[in-house]
Design a protein around this motif. Sequence first.
Motif, PDB file in Angstrom:
ATOM      1  N   ILE A  46       0.837  -1.199   0.000  1.00  0.00           N
ATOM      2  CA  ILE A  46       0.000   0.000   0.000  1.00  0.00           C
ATOM      3  C   ILE A  46       0.873   1.250   0.000  1.00  0.00           C
ATOM      4  CG2 ILE A  46      -1.770   1.292   1.240  1.00  0.00           C
ATOM      5  CD1 ILE A  46      -2.759  -1.350   0.057  1.00  0.00           C
ATOM      6  N   GLU A  47       1.919   1.230   0.839  1.00  0.00           N
ATOM      7  CA  GLU A  47       2.778   2.412   0.956  1.00  0.00           C
ATOM      8  C   GLU A  47       3.570   2.679  -0.319  1.00  0.00           C
ATOM      9  OE1 GLU A  47       4.918  -1.114   2.919  1.00  0.00           O
ATOM     10  OE2 GLU A  47       2.888  -0.281   2.835  1.00  0.00           O
ATOM     11  N   GLY A  48       3.715   1.685  -1.171  1.00  0.00           N
ATOM     12  CA  GLY A  48       4.471   1.861  -2.402  1.00  0.00           C
ATOM     13  C   GLY A  48       3.664   2.410  -3.557  1.00  0.00           C
ATOM     14  N   GLU A  49       2.353   2.553  -3.387  1.00  0.00           N
ATOM     15  CA  GLU A  49       1.508   3.067  -4.461  1.00  0.00           C
ATOM     16  C   GLU A  49       1.698   4.575  -4.625  1.00  0.00           C
ATOM     17  OE1 GLU A  49      -0.639   1.083  -6.663  1.00  0.00           O
ATOM     18  OE2 GLU A  49       0.998  -0.094  -5.791  1.00  0.00           O
ATOM     19  N   ALA A  50       1.465   5.069  -5.834  1.00  0.00           N
ATOM     20  CA  ALA A  50       1.676   6.488  -6.126  1.00  0.00           C
ATOM     21  C   ALA A  50       0.570   7.006  -7.042  1.00  0.00           C
ATOM     22  CB  ALA A  50       3.042   6.704  -6.778  1.00  0.00           C
ATOM     23  N   SER A  51       0.374   8.303  -7.030  1.00  0.00           N
ATOM     24  CA  SER A  51      -0.691   8.921  -7.834  1.00  0.00           C
ATOM     25  C   SER A  51      -0.447   8.769  -9.324  1.00  0.00           C
ATOM     26  CB  SER A  51      -0.822  10.400  -7.467  1.00  0.00           C
ATOM     27  OG  SER A  51       0.404  11.084  -7.698  1.00  0.00           O
ATOM     28  N   SER A  52       0.816   8.592  -9.727  1.00  0.00           N
ATOM     29  CA  SER A  52       1.156   8.491 -11.147  1.00  0.00           C
ATOM     30  C   SER A  52       0.990   7.083 -11.709  1.00  0.00           C
ATOM     31  CB  SER A  52       2.600   8.947 -11.367  1.00  0.00           C
ATOM     32  OG  SER A  52       3.499   8.127 -10.620  1.00  0.00           O
ATOM     33  N   TYR A  53       0.629   6.116 -10.873  1.00  0.00           N
ATOM     34  CA  TYR A  53       0.563   4.725 -11.309  1.00  0.00           C
ATOM     35  C   TYR A  53      -0.705   4.451 -12.121  1.00  0.00           C
ATOM     36  CZ  TYR A  53       4.463   3.239  -8.300  1.00  0.00           C
ATOM     37  OH  TYR A  53       5.698   3.050  -7.729  1.00  0.00           O
ATOM     38  N   THR A  54      -0.584   3.515 -13.030  1.00  0.00           N
ATOM     39  CA  THR A  54      -1.738   3.078 -13.810  1.00  0.00           C
ATOM     40  C   THR A  54      -2.786   2.425 -12.924  1.00  0.00           C
ATOM     41  OG1 THR A  54      -0.543   2.849 -15.902  1.00  0.00           O
ATOM     42  CG2 THR A  54      -2.469   1.441 -15.596  1.00  0.00           C
ATOM     43  N   THR A  55      -2.355   1.706 -11.888  1.00  0.00           N
ATOM     44  CA  THR A  55      -3.306   1.095 -10.960  1.00  0.00           C
ATOM     45  C   THR A  55      -4.186   2.170 -10.324  1.00  0.00           C
ATOM     46  OG1 THR A  55      -1.716  -0.661 -10.480  1.00  0.00           O
ATOM     47  CG2 THR A  55      -3.559  -0.420  -8.960  1.00  0.00           C
ATOM     48  N   THR A  56      -3.603   3.312  -9.986  1.00  0.00           N
ATOM     49  CA  THR A  56      -4.376   4.422  -9.424  1.00  0.00           C
ATOM     50  C   THR A  56      -5.418   4.912 -10.421  1.00  0.00           C
ATOM     51  OG1 THR A  56      -2.463   5.104  -8.102  1.00  0.00           O
ATOM     52  CG2 THR A  56      -4.220   6.721  -8.404  1.00  0.00           C
ATOM     53  N   ALA A  57      -5.011   5.049 -11.676  1.00  0.00           N
ATOM     54  CA  ALA A  57      -5.951   5.487 -12.714  1.00  0.00           C
ATOM     55  C   ALA A  57      -7.092   4.489 -12.869  1.00  0.00           C
ATOM     56  CB  ALA A  57      -5.217   5.662 -14.042  1.00  0.00           C
ATOM     57  N   LEU A  58      -6.783   3.202 -12.799  1.00  0.00           N
ATOM     58  CA  LEU A  58      -7.817   2.167 -12.919  1.00  0.00           C
ATOM     59  C   LEU A  58      -8.767   2.213 -11.724  1.00  0.00           C
ATOM     60  CD1 LEU A  58      -5.572  -0.765 -14.185  1.00  0.00           C
ATOM     61  CD2 LEU A  58      -7.277   0.476 -15.530  1.00  0.00           C
ATOM     62  N   ALA A  59      -8.211   2.404 -10.533  1.00  0.00           N
ATOM     63  CA  ALA A  59      -9.059   2.484  -9.338  1.00  0.00           C
ATOM     64  C   ALA A  59      -9.995   3.688  -9.423  1.00  0.00           C
ATOM     65  CB  ALA A  59      -8.182   2.564  -8.094  1.00  0.00           C
ATOM     66  N   LEU A  60      -9.459   4.829  -9.842  1.00  0.00           N
ATOM     67  CA  LEU A  60     -10.300   6.022  -9.984  1.00  0.00           C
ATOM     68  C   LEU A  60     -11.352   5.826 -11.070  1.00  0.00           C
ATOM     69  CD1 LEU A  60      -7.586   8.819  -9.646  1.00  0.00           C
ATOM     70  CD2 LEU A  60      -9.370   8.221  -7.996  1.00  0.00           C
ATOM     71  N   GLY A  61     -10.970   5.118 -12.140  1.00  0.00           N
ATOM     72  CA  GLY A  61     -11.928   4.834 -13.196  1.00  0.00           C
ATOM     73  C   GLY A  61     -13.070   3.963 -12.698  1.00  0.00           C
ATOM     74  N   ALA A  62     -12.741   3.008 -11.825  1.00  0.00           N
ATOM     75  CA  ALA A  62     -13.772   2.129 -11.258  1.00  0.00           C
ATOM     76  C   ALA A  62     -14.706   2.908 -10.332  1.00  0.00           C
ATOM     77  CB  ALA A  62     -13.103   0.982 -10.503  1.00  0.00           C
ATOM     78  N   ILE A  63     -14.133   3.768  -9.499  1.00  0.00           N
ATOM     79  CA  ILE A  63     -14.941   4.576  -8.576  1.00  0.00           C
ATOM     80  C   ILE A  63     -15.873   5.497  -9.356  1.00  0.00           C
ATOM     81  CG2 ILE A  63     -14.844   6.397  -6.832  1.00  0.00           C
ATOM     82  CD1 ILE A  63     -12.202   5.101  -5.866  1.00  0.00           C
ATOM     83  N   ALA A  64     -15.357   6.104 -10.421  1.00  0.00           N
ATOM     84  CA  ALA A  64     -16.165   7.019 -11.232  1.00  0.00           C
ATOM     85  C   ALA A  64     -17.345   6.310 -11.872  1.00  0.00           C
ATOM     86  CB  ALA A  64     -15.293   7.670 -12.301  1.00  0.00           C
ATOM     87  N   ARG A  65     -17.196   4.991 -12.107  1.00  0.00           N
ATOM     88  CA  ARG A  65     -18.275   4.226 -12.725  1.00  0.00           C
ATOM     89  C   ARG A  65     -19.173   3.574 -11.668  1.00  0.00           C
ATOM     90  NH1 ARG A  65     -17.885   3.453 -18.220  1.00  0.00           N
ATOM     91  NH2 ARG A  65     -19.122   1.530 -18.134  1.00  0.00           N
ATOM     92  N   GLY A  66     -18.995   3.962 -10.410  1.00  0.00           N
ATOM     93  CA  GLY A  66     -19.900   3.522  -9.360  1.00  0.00           C
ATOM     94  C   GLY A  66     -19.549   2.211  -8.684  1.00  0.00           C
ATOM     95  N   HIS A  67     -18.314   1.739  -8.860  1.00  0.00           N
ATOM     96  CA  HIS A  67     -17.924   0.454  -8.271  1.00  0.00           C
ATOM     97  C   HIS A  67     -17.188   0.641  -6.948  1.00  0.00           C
ATOM     98  CE1 HIS A  67     -19.212  -1.311 -11.989  1.00  0.00           C
ATOM     99  NE2 HIS A  67     -18.288  -0.666 -12.703  1.00  0.00           N
TER     100      HIS A  67
END
Length: 348
Positions: free
Chosen positions: A10-31
């Motif tokens: 968890i501590e190694g994650e960053a705002s520039s990561y693709t995983t972050t973009a995917l997570a935000l994309g999922a949240i935006a779609r209501g998941h």
Amino acid sequence: MRIAFFVNSIEGEASSYTTTALALGAIARGHEICYLTPGDFVLRPDDSLMVRATIPKTSKYKKADAFISALQGDQAQLETIDIKEVDVLFLRNDPSEDADERPWAAQAGTIFGRLAAERGVLTVNDPDGLTRAQNKLYFQGFPEAVRPTTLISKSIEEIRAFIDQQKQGAILKPLQGSGGKNVFKITSSKEANLNQIFEAVSGEGYLIAQGYLPDATAGDVRLFLMNGKPLQRDGAYAAFRRVPAKGEVRSNMSAAGSAAAVEVTPQILAVAEMVRPKLVEDGMFLVGLDIVGDKILEINVFTPGGLPDIAELHGVNLAPDVIAALEQKVAMKRNYAGMLSNRTLATL
């Protein structure tokens, strides 16, 4: 649906990561989303597979930095849930990061990912396919036409002979590794420091020696494939050029490489088409190809990165498209319960 992202830490994650973009994309779609790490699985005596999930505070995050702060902050909840309560397990860890200090963690995603798939969770990329791709030897299973001339060995004599046969020199790198670590360009087998380079790289195991591609001086092209096909929307491809820093042979972003816009040519699409059948066969849902000319330097099937760079360069955020594809797979899984294997479903 609920999507669990499996990462190294968890501590190694960053705002520039693709995983972050995917997570935000999922949240935006209501998941709903949560994060898992290698130490978060629990297989109980009743054969139930539980996970200790990190769940960020529910919110429509406007910026990636705010999401990462929530994920890593005190308000994130740690909740133990049955894996069957997860619709999608998205394996996004880099095994090479754990290979030295936490060898037990390197294969945790594929091991427990397989158990999750057996319990009905859509797991991408397919864990059986990822098991075969634990090192760069996986690359040798793709058509010879897309591969640079390659030698894999731990013999300095074999490597010297190989270098002598390469008019443009050779690239040496470890069989297992990522991020451009211990990658060297050798112009001649008579280089004074070849023995030192060999000792440094061979300490990590087998070496790969590849004929150097002169076009690589301009960097390589990272192209995302989803379900075996180039990821794109309305002609805007998920692709960018990774430009090496001055004096660097590596174009990796972690090695000070930079992102630049690139035109996806018919030649690039032809290369992608040649590797498509095997990627589909192995259940590789989302991968990144690193292309130079008509050759592929690497195929990243674990943590292909660059979607935020593509969004910035082209003004097209393709992360929601990836989430939409997962929605379709989950719906298909519900409609054809038990009739489709995880590997088949991963790339339909």
